[in-house]
Design a protein around this motif. Sequence first.
Motif, PDB file in Angstrom:
ATOM      1  N   ASP A 653      -0.954  23.854  30.884  1.00 18.32           N
ATOM      2  CA  ASP A 653       0.229  24.078  30.664  1.00 18.32           C
ATOM      3  C   ASP A 653       1.057  23.506  31.682  1.00 18.32           C
ATOM      4  O   ASP A 653       1.995  22.720  31.647  1.00 18.32           O
ATOM      5  N   LYS A 654       0.777  23.902  33.064  1.00 21.05           N
ATOM      6  CA  LYS A 654       1.459  23.426  34.205  1.00 21.05           C
ATOM      7  C   LYS A 654       1.440  21.799  34.370  1.00 21.05           C
ATOM      8  O   LYS A 654       2.512  21.245  34.644  1.00 21.05           O
ATOM      9  N   LEU A 655       0.351  21.394  34.224  1.00 19.48           N
ATOM     10  CA  LEU A 655       0.217  19.866  34.336  1.00 19.48           C
ATOM     11  C   LEU A 655       0.917  19.025  33.047  1.00 19.48           C
ATOM     12  O   LEU A 655       1.526  18.067  33.548  1.00 19.48           O
ATOM     13  N   THR A 656       1.063  19.805  32.054  1.00 22.51           N
ATOM     14  CA  THR A 656       1.851  19.357  30.910  1.00 22.51           C
ATOM     15  C   THR A 656       3.175  19.459  31.018  1.00 22.51           C
ATOM     16  O   THR A 656       3.992  18.378  31.044  1.00 22.51           O
ATOM     17  N   PHE A 657       3.532  20.369  31.815  1.00 21.33           N
ATOM     18  CA  PHE A 657       5.099  20.737  31.893  1.00 21.33           C
ATOM     19  C   PHE A 657       5.590  19.839  33.081  1.00 21.33           C
ATOM     20  O   PHE A 657       6.604  18.951  32.971  1.00 21.33           O
ATOM     21  N   ILE A 658       4.679  19.290  34.099  1.00 20.30           N
ATOM     22  CA  ILE A 658       4.989  18.285  34.989  1.00 20.30           C
ATOM     23  C   ILE A 658       5.337  17.175  34.469  1.00 20.30           C
ATOM     24  O   ILE A 658       6.334  16.476  34.830  1.00 20.30           O
ATOM     25  N   ALA A 659       4.240  16.624  33.697  1.00 19.61           N
ATOM     26  CA  ALA A 659       4.554  15.328  32.874  1.00 19.61           C
ATOM     27  C   ALA A 659       5.703  15.413  31.984  1.00 19.61           C
ATOM     28  O   ALA A 659       6.313  14.304  32.129  1.00 19.61           O
ATOM     29  N   SER A 704      -5.196  17.229  32.085  1.00 18.16           N
ATOM     30  CA  SER A 704      -5.760  17.460  33.410  1.00 18.16           C
ATOM     31  C   SER A 704      -5.417  16.521  34.458  1.00 18.16           C
ATOM     32  O   SER A 704      -4.338  15.777  34.328  1.00 18.16           O
ATOM     33  N   TYR A 705      -5.740  16.886  35.472  1.00 19.54           N
ATOM     34  CA  TYR A 705      -5.559  16.268  36.776  1.00 19.54           C
ATOM     35  C   TYR A 705      -5.220  14.726  36.841  1.00 19.54           C
ATOM     36  O   TYR A 705      -4.607  14.110  37.096  1.00 19.54           O
ATOM     37  N   ALA A 706      -6.219  13.887  36.233  1.00 20.18           N
ATOM     38  CA  ALA A 706      -6.461  12.434  36.003  1.00 20.18           C
ATOM     39  C   ALA A 706      -6.276  12.047  34.676  1.00 20.18           C
ATOM     40  O   ALA A 706      -6.448  10.743  34.547  1.00 20.18           O
ATOM     41  N   SER A 707      -5.465  12.611  33.976  1.00 20.76           N
ATOM     42  CA  SER A 707      -5.215  12.261  32.561  1.00 20.76           C
ATOM     43  C   SER A 707      -4.342  11.109  32.590  1.00 20.76           C
ATOM     44  O   SER A 707      -3.375  11.234  33.275  1.00 20.76           O
ATOM     45  N   ASP A 708      -4.777  10.027  31.765  1.00 16.33           N
ATOM     46  CA  ASP A 708      -3.768   9.356  31.322  1.00 16.33           C
ATOM     47  C   ASP A 708      -2.733   9.522  30.198  1.00 16.33           C
ATOM     48  O   ASP A 708      -3.138  10.668  29.739  1.00 16.33           O
ATOM     49  N   LEU A 709      -1.526   8.981  29.904  1.00 14.63           N
ATOM     50  CA  LEU A 709      -0.809   9.582  28.909  1.00 14.63           C
ATOM     51  C   LEU A 709      -0.819   8.607  27.664  1.00 14.63           C
ATOM     52  O   LEU A 709      -0.504   7.605  27.762  1.00 14.63           O
ATOM     53  N   ASP A 710      -1.093   9.237  26.348  1.00 10.74           N
ATOM     54  CA  ASP A 710      -1.160   8.261  25.286  1.00 10.74           C
ATOM     55  C   ASP A 710       0.467   8.409  24.726  1.00 10.74           C
ATOM     56  O   ASP A 710       0.579   9.397  24.235  1.00 10.74           O
ATOM     57  N   LEU A 711       0.811   7.301  24.744  1.00  9.97           N
ATOM     58  CA  LEU A 711       2.349   7.561  24.440  1.00  9.97           C
ATOM     59  C   LEU A 711       2.786   6.466  23.193  1.00  9.97           C
ATOM     60  O   LEU A 711       1.997   5.359  23.050  1.00  9.97           O
ATOM     61  N   VAL A 712       3.604   6.884  22.343  1.00 17.19           N
ATOM     62  CA  VAL A 712       4.182   5.783  21.605  1.00 17.19           C
ATOM     63  C   VAL A 712       5.825   6.202  21.676  1.00 17.19           C
ATOM     64  O   VAL A 712       6.350   7.032  21.754  1.00 17.19           O
ATOM     65  N   PHE A 713       6.503   4.858  21.679  1.00 21.59           N
ATOM     66  CA  PHE A 713       8.209   4.899  21.443  1.00 21.59           C
ATOM     67  C   PHE A 713       8.566   4.740  20.327  1.00 21.59           C
ATOM     68  O   PHE A 713       8.340   3.781  19.465  1.00 21.59           O
ATOM     69  N   ILE A 714       9.755   5.539  19.853  1.00 21.38           N
ATOM     70  CA  ILE A 714      10.219   5.398  18.671  1.00 21.38           C
ATOM     71  C   ILE A 714      11.717   5.640  18.771  1.00 21.38           C
ATOM     72  O   ILE A 714      12.257   6.422  19.670  1.00 21.38           O
ATOM     73  N   TYR A 715      12.712   4.761  17.992  1.00 22.42           N
ATOM     74  CA  TYR A 715      14.057   4.748  17.928  1.00 22.42           C
ATOM     75  C   TYR A 715      14.378   5.058  16.597  1.00 22.42           C
ATOM     76  O   TYR A 715      13.815   4.439  15.576  1.00 22.42           O
ATOM     77  N   ASP A 716      15.929   5.554  16.518  1.00 25.72           N
ATOM     78  CA  ASP A 716      16.369   5.687  15.345  1.00 25.72           C
ATOM     79  C   ASP A 716      17.657   5.225  15.003  1.00 25.72           C
ATOM     80  O   ASP A 716      18.721   5.609  15.713  1.00 25.72           O
TER      81      ASP A 716
END
Length: 965
Positions: A653-659, A704-716
């Motif tokens: 939770d904490k690591l997610t909140f930071i991100a 987790s500590y060394a996780s990368d972020l899987d992202l997608v960018f969406i606009y409307d």
Amino acid sequence: MHDLSQQVQTLPAGLAQAAGTAWDAVLENAESHERAPLEALAADARRGPQLARMLACSQYVAALLRRRPGLLLRAAHSGDLDASLPEGSWLQRLGADLAEPAADLAVTLRRFRQYHMLRILWRDFNRLADTLETVRDTSLLAEACVHHALQVCEAQLVERFGRPIGRRSGERQPLIVIAMGKLGARELNVSSDIDLIFAFPEAGQTDGERRPLSNEEFFTRLGRALINTLDTVTADGFVFRVDMRLRPYGESGALVHNFAALEAYYQEQGRDWERYALVKARPITGGAGHSAALMRMLRPFVFRRYVDFGVIDSLRGMKRMLVAEVARRGLDDNVKLGSGGIREIEFIAQCLQLIRGGRDRALQQRELLQVLPSCAELGCLPADVVEELRQAYCFLRDTEHAIQGYADRQTQELPDDALGRAALAEVMAYPDWESFSAALAGHRQRVAAHFNDLIAAPEDAEAEPALAPWNALDASVLSRLGYAEAEDALERLADLRDVTRLRGLQRESRERLEQFMPLLLEACAGVGQPDLALQRILPLVRAVLRRSAYLMLLMENPPALAELVALCEASPWVAELLAAQPVLLDELLDRSSLYSAPDRERLQEELRRQVDRLPLTDLEAQMDALRYFKAAHVLRVAASERLGRLPLMKVSDKLTFIAEVVLEQVLRVAWAQLVSRYGEPARDGEDSGFVIYSYGKLGGIELSYASDLDLVFIYDADASGVTSGERSIDNSVFYTRLGQKVIHILETRMPLGKLYEIDMRLRPSGASGLLVSTLKAFAAYQRDTAWTWEHQALVRARSVAGDRRVAEALDEVRRDILCQPRDAATLAGEVVAMREKMREHLLPTSLGEDRFELKQSPGGIVDIEFMVQYAVLAWSHQMPGLTRWSDNIRILESLGEQGLFSQSVCDALIKAYIAFRSASHQLALQQAKGIVAAADYRQHIDTVQAQWQTVFGGVTALSSSDENK
């Protein structure tokens, strides 16, 4: 006493008599046409008591009005005594006075000062203005006088010698007057001299045809002319006393320096007291561009890049000198220099600015009453201490003004005569000297106590070190301390002492290393595995040899050194983090914050506090602040987990909140960058129309500590729309560049590393697809084109930053896709096929039967995730509530509540999932692979495999040619 007799009745007898005598003298010297309005003013119920107080409590004002009675009428009738003047009016008014045909520069400046000193003292002594207005107005008065005096003097020189021109730029060169000290901070007292430094941008010469001068000579003449104009005492007095001793080389140095010479001086010869002096420096002439360039050049000298504990010795020396000066000169009655006086409050604030200002931009302010609250917000000082210092500062500055306004003398000495004491008590609103003196003593005692606590010598500074010098240690000494591999430890120490490594160090750095190493060896001896702790910390020591301020930080704070040793013994990951980013050592100073990982709201508040004073368009500063924020809070999470204060779910939770908090600010910065260049894109609503959509661990709240972020960018927004700026671009181009800017901010490597590694391969059409998709295109892709494995990924997807309206629309798209009816058998075949493909590519082939890979082995993490994803895709059309969550734990809880899996199975799967991920976290902190002994997790493995058989038993994996989209 001509209608003033009644007004003085509230004053003590001595002051009443002084006021009456002064008023008689004013009327006696007044012109005949002035007497009646003066008497009417004295009789006024509001003005009369104010006038009586001024004449009683300021011999300077009494003498001024005796010479120029009409000045009082002008001030009263103009309304200036009743109102605060806007900042721009000072330059405007003085400019108008100088524009009069018969105006003489020297006379006009001095009479302008007299008028406004009357106004400033009147408002201050009668408490019509607070402390801040008084110091601000006095400073603005000085700035206006400097500005216009410089203009006139420069015009006279240009007429004789031409304009100074830069050799490199070919542009006209201005004189930059740098206000130092109280004028720099706009905190000038009512009888202060002004500390100045003169600079100019470039060498070159004037363009005069007859007598060209070098720029240096031109500006030297200009500087002298300015000083003489302000400082010379005439029949009308002086304007401001000018002090130039803070310039490079002091009184023996050149009067002016170009920017290059200033930079070279401060880099090569600048001393810590000059850093201290430059904290309040502010250019007050020369134009915004040149002024900004000069301050950018000076900032690295004044504020070291990060927390600067290396300056503590110098500050401690300054502090000793201040204490000695008070004793030597007998300054007990001096409210500025004496114990508990103004200077000690300023010293407290400026010490913290020098130590921490490089990292905490909120401390890079000049005004003390703005710096103090920042000290409380940043945890440098307790809030109650800050409030005591603030109250004392205002009280002491008011006292200083009352002392100086009495006779317009630059003194901070308390009066020793009865009339002076009565005047001071009256201005400070105390009935007598004794009650004022008691209040003053209380403030000074509190300030002195806080000053004494500041950068106090370490408690054990006088104690002899327990260890001999580290270069004289032998194995027997280390063995007695508890080092099991003493010879290996000696070899590591010998490597650190390698001559080639130490040869280039400054003497100060070598001395600090000599002092630090015995302390480190003793601290390591205090933990369970001294050899391991030392081995992990030595890379950090090597990393900071040339930045030995970090060694000072640890020597000054033994508890911080103990925390460092404990953390590094427990985790090589933490040790490497600190070696790569030594600035994080500052986090060890406050154990309460180190072992408390804030919730999301607190994180948002803390980040906002750190970046609020940074312009959104200052990309480098924003990126630096974000990297420190992220690294510091990840360290706090790791430290809390080490102590067992955070269970697995809370760690994620904490690591997610930071991100999430970081991504929100990254998007804010990227948006500001793009909008400043192109204007805002055409769109519905006032928000950005843009969302950062996350998959995987961030989407599943399982970072987790060394996780990368899987992202997608969406606009409307309408892709064919355009932005509103002069450099207009299509919406589609704007949002693509916005996505690129977000990636740039996240992935650019800086001294504090990257923010996060980004994986964009889950966007529509993968690596070959557009970087940014419209909401409509994303929905169409998911509905018509996406593979089953992409729908599996959608189970763990959610919006993490951006436009709330678009985020809600994305939630609806996700829900609709996940709730589509699917053939269960076909779906099961596709899921099993993908699982087998992953295992084939990702599971180590050499893994023995007794070893278990936490993620990919049969019965591991991914098996649980795939069963959850299958369940959501198979049954959400009947039970849409399954789409509510994106994390595996809560989806499993929902499956149990709906009876889709038995409650006992769900409970067992949750326990297995938590156990596997806890082990994975611990191994990550140890920088070990995610492989464990299968026997230690046999019960959990069997539970997962049994449920896998229940869900997928007998299912034949579909080949890739059979898979349906």
